[in-house]
Design a protein around this motif. Structure first.
Motif, PDB file in Angstrom:
ATOM      1  N   GLU A 134       8.883  19.210   8.645  1.00 53.47           N
ATOM      2  CA  GLU A 134       8.294  18.279   9.605  1.00 53.47           C
ATOM      3  C   GLU A 134       9.151  18.176  10.866  1.00 53.47           C
ATOM      4  OE1 GLU A 134       7.878  14.622   7.472  1.00 53.47           O
ATOM      5  OE2 GLU A 134       6.131  15.318   6.347  1.00 53.47           O
ATOM      6  N   ARG A 135      10.453  18.100  10.694  1.00 51.51           N
ATOM      7  CA  ARG A 135      11.344  18.001  11.854  1.00 51.51           C
ATOM      8  C   ARG A 135      11.338  19.279  12.673  1.00 51.51           C
ATOM      9  NH1 ARG A 135      16.006  13.812  11.631  1.00 51.51           N
ATOM     10  NH2 ARG A 135      15.055  12.296  10.253  1.00 51.51           N
TER      11      ARG A 135
ATOM     12  N   ARG B 237      10.664  17.322   4.553  1.00 49.92           N
ATOM     13  CA  ARG B 237      11.174  16.619   5.737  1.00 49.92           C
ATOM     14  C   ARG B 237      11.742  17.590   6.766  1.00 49.92           C
ATOM     15  NH1 ARG B 237      14.668  11.855   3.124  1.00 49.92           N
ATOM     16  NH2 ARG B 237      15.892  13.719   2.744  1.00 49.92           N
TER      17      ARG B 237
END
Length: 113
Positions: A19-20, A16
């Motif tokens: 991805e950010r 995550r």
């Protein structure tokens, strides 16, 4: 048995975060690029105007000193214009070389992955 569960959660968290980070990068670089282009434009305008101003000042001063009213002022205005354009061209070449180096570095980084 808590270790596999922790490892899975850690992998999910890393995924995550990656991805950010990937989503945030284009916005930052676009914003910096816009500011960089505006800064470059102002730098070039200032170089040109300062060349003209310095040429005018030298020509006006020499005309006042020698009593040749518009002659030296006109000559030095054109010399100041030429100097300003030359400085602008040097700045543009500097930026072009920097962009080429960054592009080469980006290409090298993509090949290394």
């Amino acid at each position: 048995m808590p270790e596999p569960d922790d490892a899975a959660r850690l992998r999910e968290l890393e995924k995550r975060l990656a991805e950010r980070r990937a989503a945030a990068e284009p916005e930052t670089s676009h914003s910096e690029s816009g500011h960089g282009q505006a800064q470059l434009a102002w730098r070039m305008v200032i170089e040109l105007v300062s060349g003209l101003g310095i040429g005018f000042g030298i020509g006006y001063g020499l005309d006042a000193l020698f009593g040749t009213e518009p002659f030296l002022m006109i000559v030095f205005i054109f010399l100041g214009l030429a100097a300003g354009i030359k400085t602008m061209m040097r700045s543009a070449e500097e930026v072009r070389q920097r962009q080429a180096a960054e592009a080469a570095q980006d290409d090298g980084g993509a090949d290394g992955d």
